[in-house]
Design a protein around this motif. Structure first.
Motif, PDB file in Angstrom:
ATOM      1  N   ILE A  47     133.648  90.610  23.629  1.00 48.17           N
ATOM      2  CA  ILE A  47     132.655  90.138  22.657  1.00 48.17           C
ATOM      3  C   ILE A  47     132.076  88.840  23.209  1.00 48.17           C
ATOM      4  O   ILE A  47     132.777  87.830  23.314  1.00 48.17           O
ATOM      5  N   ALA A  48     130.837  88.889  23.611  1.00 46.79           N
ATOM      6  CA  ALA A  48     130.171  87.701  24.148  1.00 46.79           C
ATOM      7  C   ALA A  48     129.247  87.125  23.085  1.00 46.79           C
ATOM      8  O   ALA A  48     128.680  87.870  22.274  1.00 46.79           O
ATOM      9  N   SER A  49     129.103  85.819  23.075  1.00 47.21           N
ATOM     10  CA  SER A  49     128.262  85.193  22.055  1.00 47.21           C
ATOM     11  C   SER A  49     127.617  83.934  22.610  1.00 47.21           C
ATOM     12  O   SER A  49     128.187  83.259  23.470  1.00 47.21           O
ATOM     13  N   ASP A  50     126.435  83.634  22.093  1.00 51.17           N
ATOM     14  CA  ASP A  50     125.731  82.435  22.537  1.00 51.17           C
ATOM     15  C   ASP A  50     124.702  82.077  21.480  1.00 51.17           C
ATOM     16  O   ASP A  50     124.131  82.955  20.808  1.00 51.17           O
ATOM     17  N   SER A  51     124.442  80.786  21.333  1.00 50.79           N
ATOM     18  CA  SER A  51     123.421  80.317  20.395  1.00 50.79           C
ATOM     19  C   SER A  51     122.246  79.758  21.188  1.00 50.79           C
ATOM     20  O   SER A  51     122.221  79.816  22.415  1.00 50.79           O
ATOM     21  N   GLY A  52     121.266  79.217  20.472  1.00 49.04           N
ATOM     22  CA  GLY A  52     120.120  78.609  21.149  1.00 49.04           C
ATOM     23  C   GLY A  52     118.986  79.587  21.432  1.00 49.04           C
ATOM     24  O   GLY A  52     118.278  79.441  22.425  1.00 49.04           O
ATOM     25  N   PHE A  53     118.805  80.568  20.545  1.00 50.38           N
ATOM     26  CA  PHE A  53     117.729  81.543  20.704  1.00 50.38           C
ATOM     27  C   PHE A  53     116.716  81.400  19.582  1.00 50.38           C
ATOM     28  O   PHE A  53     116.986  80.766  18.548  1.00 50.38           O
ATOM     29  N   LEU A  54     115.548  82.012  19.766  1.00 50.76           N
ATOM     30  CA  LEU A  54     114.566  82.131  18.692  1.00 50.76           C
ATOM     31  C   LEU A  54     113.995  83.544  18.711  1.00 50.76           C
ATOM     32  O   LEU A  54     114.070  84.254  19.720  1.00 50.76           O
ATOM     33  N   ASN A  55     113.419  83.940  17.581  1.00 46.23           N
ATOM     34  CA  ASN A  55     112.801  85.254  17.447  1.00 46.23           C
ATOM     35  C   ASN A  55     111.303  85.079  17.209  1.00 46.23           C
ATOM     36  O   ASN A  55     110.891  84.520  16.183  1.00 46.23           O
ATOM     37  N   LEU A  56     110.513  85.514  18.177  1.00 40.89           N
ATOM     38  CA  LEU A  56     109.057  85.534  18.018  1.00 40.89           C
ATOM     39  C   LEU A  56     108.688  86.911  17.462  1.00 40.89           C
ATOM     40  O   LEU A  56     108.829  87.920  18.156  1.00 40.89           O
ATOM     41  N   TYR A  57     108.255  86.944  16.202  1.00 36.89           N
ATOM     42  CA  TYR A  57     108.015  88.225  15.518  1.00 36.89           C
ATOM     43  C   TYR A  57     106.519  88.409  15.275  1.00 36.89           C
ATOM     44  O   TYR A  57     105.830  87.497  14.787  1.00 36.89           O
ATOM     45  N   VAL A  58     106.008  89.579  15.650  1.00 36.19           N
ATOM     46  CA  VAL A  58     104.609  89.912  15.376  1.00 36.19           C
ATOM     47  C   VAL A  58     104.539  91.287  14.728  1.00 36.19           C
ATOM     48  O   VAL A  58     105.340  92.177  15.034  1.00 36.19           O
ATOM     49  N   SER A  59     103.597  91.454  13.812  1.00 31.11           N
ATOM     50  CA  SER A  59     103.368  92.774  13.212  1.00 31.11           C
ATOM     51  C   SER A  59     101.869  93.041  13.136  1.00 31.11           C
ATOM     52  O   SER A  59     101.066  92.113  12.981  1.00 31.11           O
ATOM     53  N   LYS A  60     101.540  94.319  13.271  1.00 32.19           N
ATOM     54  CA  LYS A  60     100.138  94.729  13.197  1.00 32.19           C
ATOM     55  C   LYS A  60     100.099  96.207  12.818  1.00 32.19           C
ATOM     56  O   LYS A  60     100.773  97.033  13.456  1.00 32.19           O
ATOM     57  N   TYR A  61      99.359  96.528  11.801  1.00 31.16           N
ATOM     58  CA  TYR A  61      99.266  97.918  11.352  1.00 31.16           C
ATOM     59  C   TYR A  61      98.723  98.813  12.470  1.00 31.16           C
ATOM     60  O   TYR A  61      97.738  98.464  13.124  1.00 31.16           O
ATOM     61  N   LEU A  62      99.393  99.944  12.714  1.00 31.58           N
ATOM     62  CA  LEU A  62      99.056 100.913  13.765  1.00 31.58           C
ATOM     63  C   LEU A  62      99.221 100.314  15.177  1.00 31.58           C
ATOM     64  O   LEU A  62      98.536 100.725  16.118  1.00 31.58           O
ATOM     65  N   MET A  63     100.152  99.395  15.319  1.00 29.65           N
ATOM     66  CA  MET A  63     100.446  98.823  16.638  1.00 29.65           C
ATOM     67  C   MET A  63     100.800  99.911  17.643  1.00 29.65           C
ATOM     68  O   MET A  63     100.431  99.841  18.810  1.00 29.65           O
ATOM     69  N   ASN A  64     101.528 100.925  17.180  1.00 26.97           N
ATOM     70  CA  ASN A  64     101.988 101.977  18.091  1.00 26.97           C
ATOM     71  C   ASN A  64     100.839 102.782  18.694  1.00 26.97           C
ATOM     72  O   ASN A  64     101.020 103.441  19.721  1.00 26.97           O
ATOM     73  N   ARG A  65      99.657 102.723  18.080  1.00 27.73           N
ATOM     74  CA  ARG A  65      98.509 103.472  18.603  1.00 27.73           C
ATOM     75  C   ARG A  65      97.580 102.592  19.446  1.00 27.73           C
ATOM     76  O   ARG A  65      96.580 103.066  19.964  1.00 27.73           O
ATOM     77  N   GLU A  66      97.940 101.326  19.578  1.00 23.39           N
ATOM     78  CA  GLU A  66      97.100 100.396  20.336  1.00 23.39           C
ATOM     79  C   GLU A  66      97.608 100.311  21.769  1.00 23.39           C
ATOM     80  O   GLU A  66      98.610  99.669  22.048  1.00 23.39           O
ATOM     81  N   LEU A  67      96.898 100.953  22.663  1.00 21.12           N
ATOM     82  CA  LEU A  67      97.325 101.044  24.054  1.00 21.12           C
ATOM     83  C   LEU A  67      97.411  99.662  24.703  1.00 21.12           C
ATOM     84  O   LEU A  67      96.470  98.882  24.648  1.00 21.12           O
TER      85      LEU A  67
END
Length: 449
Positions: A301-321
């Motif tokens: 079990i490995a663990s580490d802190s000091g991260f961030l989450n850059l989160y983006v959302s966009k409707y129909l992202m999966n269809r945007e090539l």
């Protein structure tokens, strides 16, 4: 023939170097020795490499730090005196440090590489001299003479393939060879250091080059533990790991091994043994290419802190090539590397180490993403921690994720994200940093007790 690498704690002072000499003498197959710079002698001590970096930075700023310089020279002088070897060795070490300082004044980047290498170089000069004074045939071998050719890359040197044929020639030598770790030379003759902790990389490169039967890595622990011993008391020791497991553990917070170090040994299928300089007869941990299947499948079990989450959302992202490529291109343009990138149909998270995206740069990145990708939502969540379950064949074992989720529930820790993909070796969980230690303890109870 064995290649043996001794870490900073193993060469921290004269007493430790005497132990190193006894270890070398106890097995005539230990013919090629790779050494680090002197490490910490006690918890509040400063590593030699840190002093050399501090000295180099002060030269760059125009205020040479004489205290840092004196501490480095004093460190080597004490070792030379206590080992009762010729003071000519100390004069050689000091001369090389002085020349590196002069070079740093003219060319900071090139000079700092030279200055940082002086720690390992000094250790190798001292150990080879002490071995000779102890009645053994031994020689100091500079990495350029050994044939370690590298390419200078951002983040640290990368070894060139022609190094391995050159290193194989070392097998012809009869005496014990002592090689300083952490640096190599470009084909043009320029000294370049590996990334921090790079003496492990040197050891692995040399082991692969001479096709050693075993690469022994001596440090200050008896073995690799299945979990961070500062979080869990008396954790289980691991006697055998595969290369893939060890690399995942090293990358994700295990400090025993540099995470790039195993690659050359892995390619040549050379087994690696991690042992304790202070307990050389202990079993240690063997790292091998394959091992017999065992029960449980979760090995660490490995663990580490000091991260961030850059989160983006966009409707129909999966269809945007090309959406994902353009998002990551923005990060590349801004000099930011990422760790993981789990995604859904309309959203995508990019896990980044916090130091990669300081507050000053965050606004630039989020503005670019908003303007160029026209996203619906963009957030940056800091103070994140990552926990990884590591073990070969986990994806073939039913119930691992379920057991892990129950463990997080018992610890009253919310899972922010899960990422496994097609990995056969690891499963990653993202949580808030405040929940790191209780979550790790709960996972340990679930998978190891």
């Amino acid at each position: 023939m064995k290649v043996v690498k001794f870490g900073g704690s193993s060469v921290a002072d004269a007493n430790q170097l005497k132990k190193v000499t006894n270890i070398i003498a106890s097995d005539h197959n230990r013919k090629v020795i790779v050494v680090s710079a002197p490490g910490k002698r006690y918890p509040d001590d400063t590593k030699t490499t840190d002093l050399l970096i501090k000295l180099g930075e002060s030269i760059y700023n125009g205020t040479r730090d004489e205290l840092a310089y004196d501490r480095v020279i004093e460190r080597f002088a004490t070792i030379v005196k206590d080992l009762k070897i010729s003071e000519e060795i100390l004069r050689t070490i000091q001369s090389r440090i002085d020349k590196a300082c002069e070079h740093t004044e003219k060319d900071y980047n090139s000079g700092l590489h030279r200055l940082k290498s002086c720690g390992e170089d000094g250790t190798a000069l001292i150990l080879s001299a002490y071995l000779r004074s102890s009645g053994q045939e031994a020689s100091y071998v500079n990495p350029e003479e050994a044939g370690i050719l590298v390419r200078d890359e951002p983040g640290g040197a990368l070894v060139l393939d022609e190094s391995f044929d050159r290193l194989y020639e070392l097998r012809k030598q009869k005496e014990i060879l002592v090689i300083p770790g952490f640096f190599g030379y470009t084909p043009e003759g320029e000294l370049v250091t590996f990334s921090r902790g790079g003496s492990d990389i040197t050891g692995s490169i040399v082991a692969a080059g001479i096709k050693a039967e075993l690469y022994e890595n001596f440090t200050d622990v008896d073995s690799v533990f299945c979990v961070n011993p500062t979080i869990v008391d008396n954790p289980m020791k691991l006697t055998t790991l595969t290369y893939k497991e060890m690399r995942e553990l090293s990358y994700a917070g295990f400090s025993v091994f540099h995470d790039e170090a195993l690659i050359p040994a892995f390619k040549e299928k050379i087994p690696v043994c991690i042992k304790n300089t202070n307990n050389p007869d202990g079993e240690g941990t063997m790292i091998v290419s394959v091992r017999e299947a065992d029960e449980g499948h979760v090995k660490g079990i490995a663990s580490d802190s000091g991260f961030l989450n850059l989160y983006v959302s966009k409707y129909l992202m999966n269809r945007e090539l090309g959406f994902g490529r353009r998002l990551l291109q923005i990060l590349e343009d801004e000099g930011i590397s990422f760790e993981h990138a789990p995604s859904g149909i309309d959203d995508m998270s990019v896990i980044i180490r916090e130091h990669q995206l300081p507050k000053a740069k965050e606004t630039i990145v989020t503005n670019r993403i908003a303007e160029e990708l026209k996203v619906d939502t963009i957030t940056v969540e800091r103070d994140m921690a990552m926990i990884m379950l590591v073990g070969e064949g986990m994806n073939e074992t039913i119930g691992i994720a379920s057991q892990a989720a129950t463990a997080f529930q018992h610890a009253n820790v919310n899972i922010e994200m899960i990422n496994q993909g097609s990995s056969e070796v690891s499963m990653m969980f993202g949580i808030k940093s405040s929940g790191l230690e209780p979550a790790v303890r709960s996972l340990y109870r679930t998978f190891f007790l």
